[in-house]
Write an enzyme that holds these catalytic residues in place. Structure first.
Site, PDB file in Angstrom:
ATOM      1  N   ASP A   1       0.946  -1.050  -0.197  1.00  0.00           N
ATOM      2  CA  ASP A   1      -0.135   0.002  -0.068  1.00  0.00           C
ATOM      3  C   ASP A   1       0.914   1.249  -0.049  1.00  0.00           C
ATOM      4  O   ASP A   1       1.706   1.521   1.065  1.00  0.00           O
ATOM      5  CB  ASP A   1      -0.968   0.049   1.197  1.00  0.00           C
ATOM      6  CG  ASP A   1      -1.912   0.838   1.271  1.00  0.00           C
ATOM      7  OD1 ASP A   1      -1.979   1.715   0.322  1.00  0.00           O
ATOM      8  OD2 ASP A   1      -2.944   0.752   2.011  1.00  0.00           O
ATOM      9  N   ASP A   2       0.724   1.943  -1.127  1.00  0.00           N
ATOM     10  CA  ASP A   2       1.670   3.342  -1.176  1.00  0.00           C
ATOM     11  C   ASP A   2       3.112   3.123  -1.094  1.00  0.00           C
ATOM     12  O   ASP A   2       3.982   3.914  -0.689  1.00  0.00           O
ATOM     13  CB  ASP A   2       1.035   4.225   0.057  1.00  0.00           C
ATOM     14  CG  ASP A   2      -0.346   4.533  -0.088  1.00  0.00           C
ATOM     15  OD1 ASP A   2      -0.975   4.369  -1.058  1.00  0.00           O
ATOM     16  OD2 ASP A   2      -0.620   5.820   0.848  1.00  0.00           O
TER      17      ASP A   2
ATOM     18  N   CYS B   1      -6.037   4.116  -3.556  1.00  0.00           N
ATOM     19  CA  CYS B   1      -6.229   2.766  -2.783  1.00  0.00           C
ATOM     20  C   CYS B   1      -7.648   2.064  -3.281  1.00  0.00           C
ATOM     21  O   CYS B   1      -7.427   0.777  -3.992  1.00  0.00           O
ATOM     22  CB  CYS B   1      -6.330   2.833  -1.434  1.00  0.00           C
ATOM     23  SG  CYS B   1      -5.024   3.544  -0.485  1.00  0.00           S
TER      24      CYS B   1
ATOM     25  N   HIS C   1     -11.241  -2.501   2.022  1.00  0.00           N
ATOM     26  CA  HIS C   1     -11.439  -1.142   1.471  1.00  0.00           C
ATOM     27  C   HIS C   1     -12.400  -1.293   0.312  1.00  0.00           C
ATOM     28  O   HIS C   1     -12.282  -0.279  -0.537  1.00  0.00           O
ATOM     29  CB  HIS C   1      -9.969  -0.305   1.204  1.00  0.00           C
ATOM     30  CG  HIS C   1     -10.133   1.106   1.013  1.00  0.00           C
ATOM     31  ND1 HIS C   1      -9.112   2.042   0.561  1.00  0.00           N
ATOM     32  CD2 HIS C   1     -10.990   1.960   1.584  1.00  0.00           C
ATOM     33  CE1 HIS C   1      -9.615   3.225   0.790  1.00  0.00           C
ATOM     34  NE2 HIS C   1     -10.589   3.355   1.219  1.00  0.00           N
TER      35      HIS C   1
ATOM     36  N   ASP D   1      -0.634  -0.909  -4.638  1.00  0.00           N
ATOM     37  CA  ASP D   1      -1.820  -0.470  -5.175  1.00  0.00           C
ATOM     38  C   ASP D   1      -1.839   0.756  -5.802  1.00  0.00           C
ATOM     39  O   ASP D   1      -2.733   1.398  -6.638  1.00  0.00           O
ATOM     40  CB  ASP D   1      -3.053  -0.378  -4.139  1.00  0.00           C
ATOM     41  CG  ASP D   1      -2.706   0.477  -2.955  1.00  0.00           C
ATOM     42  OD1 ASP D   1      -1.423   0.977  -2.724  1.00  0.00           O
ATOM     43  OD2 ASP D   1      -3.616   1.007  -2.517  1.00  0.00           O
ATOM     44  N   ASN D   2      -0.764   1.647  -5.401  1.00  0.00           N
ATOM     45  CA  ASN D   2      -0.748   3.009  -6.322  1.00  0.00           C
ATOM     46  C   ASN D   2       0.668   3.368  -6.016  1.00  0.00           C
ATOM     47  O   ASN D   2       1.548   2.671  -4.981  1.00  0.00           O
ATOM     48  CB  ASN D   2      -1.960   4.059  -5.666  1.00  0.00           C
ATOM     49  CG  ASN D   2      -1.666   4.181  -4.492  1.00  0.00           C
ATOM     50  OD1 ASN D   2      -2.965   3.770  -3.894  1.00  0.00           O
ATOM     51  ND2 ASN D   2      -1.009   4.813  -3.679  1.00  0.00           N
TER      52      ASN D   2
HETATM   53 CA    CA Z   1      -2.694   2.856  -1.541  1.00  0.00          CA
END
Ligand code: CA
Length: 457
Positions: free
Chosen positions: A34-35, A74, A127, A260-261
């Site tokens: 994540d990130d 996300c 999420h 995810d990004n």
């Molecule tokens: Ca993210």
């Protein structure tokens, strides 16, 4: 009801573990960070933060230099991954507000693999909706251990669930998610399984364990905590890889790893001191820094290790998993991802995608071969919102990976051509239904530090 002899049951269960081609169905493991910044893995050259386990995974598989996600944010990115469709097709453009979630009409990869006889589990971040009918166990997952929202504390136990029940004491979520993933693998070693291991690492809040912080004496401030959080992520991946090895499943498991990004480098509460170099831009932008991510696919014995430089997208991982599992979909199921296996096994010489597309509020991008046309949030360059200038820019990514030289004025015909192609794609989408673009990620689901009641995040 007619009874079935045990031998027949054994045969049926054997058949259900085979693909139509008569091969054993592989396990499917999706590991999502994540990130995480594009620059912050050893296999992209990071020397500052060691990621030996991710590097080992990458070395045994295919590293995609031009691997994208379908959103710079996300929740919509996860919606694309799990459905295999551009999430804009069903209006899921932003992070969910209120009761929004992944539309119930959409089928997830877990739905499809479960129907094909897989045991399915989610460990980590969901999420995609917090209502009972949006719960992961109503969206194809047999098992769930994790949290429902967008971000959360790494050290608080409240809000972490096993199924619908509080999970009990949590020491550090990244460690807990690693342990749960190992437990899932050990319990289901004999079955074909799909595990979606979705870490919240390395999203804010910035929280790391002391032992890992101590390993980075030369780094200071937020970046030091980020390094320790990344190390925890890598440790957890290492434990999962060891479990696969111990159970003899390494060659029987298709593993995908992505973020995810891109890393959030633009002002906002999710800034985590990640780096996207040599890419420009941040999470929340359609510049490369928002959408191009660390991207690995591994299947020892089936895929030759190597580096693949043609553009691919997270949606492809969905299609690839289904193909590996021998799941054929009805023709009316419109999907945007393609099975990557023939391209990686070189049984076809064409490209997985001539063109990839993004829409994120007023931002857009289209990548067509070496060229990219992009309207991006200029706040990424430190501009104030009132300076917003959404003029499309044209970049030649192969020569200019950092998107520094705008060719739009010099190549007006190319701009027109790409804009027309994007417009045609855009005409196939519906309007966003799940919120609105936020000017900054201060509006993001939450950053784990603000108080939200009964959200489970
Ligand atoms: Ca993210």
């Amino acid at each position: 009801m007619k009874s079935i002899a045990p031998g027949v049951i054994g045969l049926l269960s054997l058949l259900s573990s085979m693909t139509a081609q008569g091969e054993e169905k592989p396990n499917i493991l999706f590991i999502v960070a994540d990130d995480l910044g594009y620059a912050d893995v050893g296999f992209h050259g990071s020397k500052e933060i060691p990621t030996p386990n991710l590097d080992k995974l990458a070395a045994a598989g295919v590293i995609f230099t031009d691997g994208y996600v379908s959103a710079p944010y996300c929740s919509p990115s996860r919606a694309g991954l799990l459905t295999g469709r551009y999430q804009n097709r069903f209006g899921y453009e932003f992070n969910p507000k209120g009761n929004a979630g992944l539309p119930l009409a959409e089928r997830t990869l877990a739905d499809r693999l479960k129907a094909a006889g897989y045991v399915t589990g989610l460990v980590g971040k969901w999420h995609l909706g917090q209502l009972p009918e949006q719960h992961p166990q109503r969206r194809g997952f047999d098992e769930f251990f994790g949290f429902l929202g967008g971000a959360r504390s790494y050290v608080k136990s409240e809000g972490v669930f096993r199924g619908n029940e509080p999970a009990g004491h949590i020491d550090y979520t990244t460690d807990a998610f690693g342990r749960e993933a190992v437990d899932f693998i050990n319990r289901h070693a004999a079955a074909p399984w799909f595990l979606y291991l979705a870490f919240n690492a390395v999203h804010t809040p910035m929280q790391a364990t002391d032992d890992r912080l101590a390993k980075f004496p030369d780094i200071t401030g937020r970046r030091k905590i980020y390094a320790a959080m990344t190390l925890a992520l890598d440790d957890a991946v290492g434990r999962v890889m060891q479990a696969l090895e111990a159970k003899g499943l390494s060659d029987k498991t298709l593993i995908a790893f992505i973020s995810d990004n891109g890393g959030p480098t633009m002002e906002g509460v999710t800034v985590n001191a990640s780096l996207n170099a040599p890419l420009r831009g941040s999470k929340r932008t359609t510049l490369e820094g928002g959408i191009r991510v660390p991207f690995v696919l591994s299947w020892p014995g089936h895929l030759q290790p190597g580096i693949y430089k043609k553009p691919v997208i997270s949606l492809d991982l969905n299609a690839t998993a289904l193909a590996a599992a021998g799941v054929a979909l009805p023709g009316q199921d419109q999907r945007d991802g393609v099975d990557l296996l023939p391209y990686l096994q070189e049984t076809t010489k064409s490209l997985p995608h001539e063109t990839l597309y993004w829409r994120f509020g007023q931002q857009m991008a289209i990548r067509d071969g070496d060229y990219k046309l992009v309207r991006y949030d200029p706040v990424a360059d430190g501009q104030k919102k009132q300076d917003t200038d959404l003029t499309p820019r044209l970049y030649h990514l192969t020569d200019d990976i950092g998107e520094s030289k705008d060719l739009a004025a010099a190549m007006p015909d190319k701009v027109k051509e790409l804009q027309a192609r994007w417009d045609a794609w855009n005409a196939t989408l519906i309007a966003p239904r799940n919120g609105k673009a936020s000017a900054s990620d201060n509006e993001e689901e939450d950053a784990g530090s603000r108080k939200k009641k009964n959200r489970g995040d």
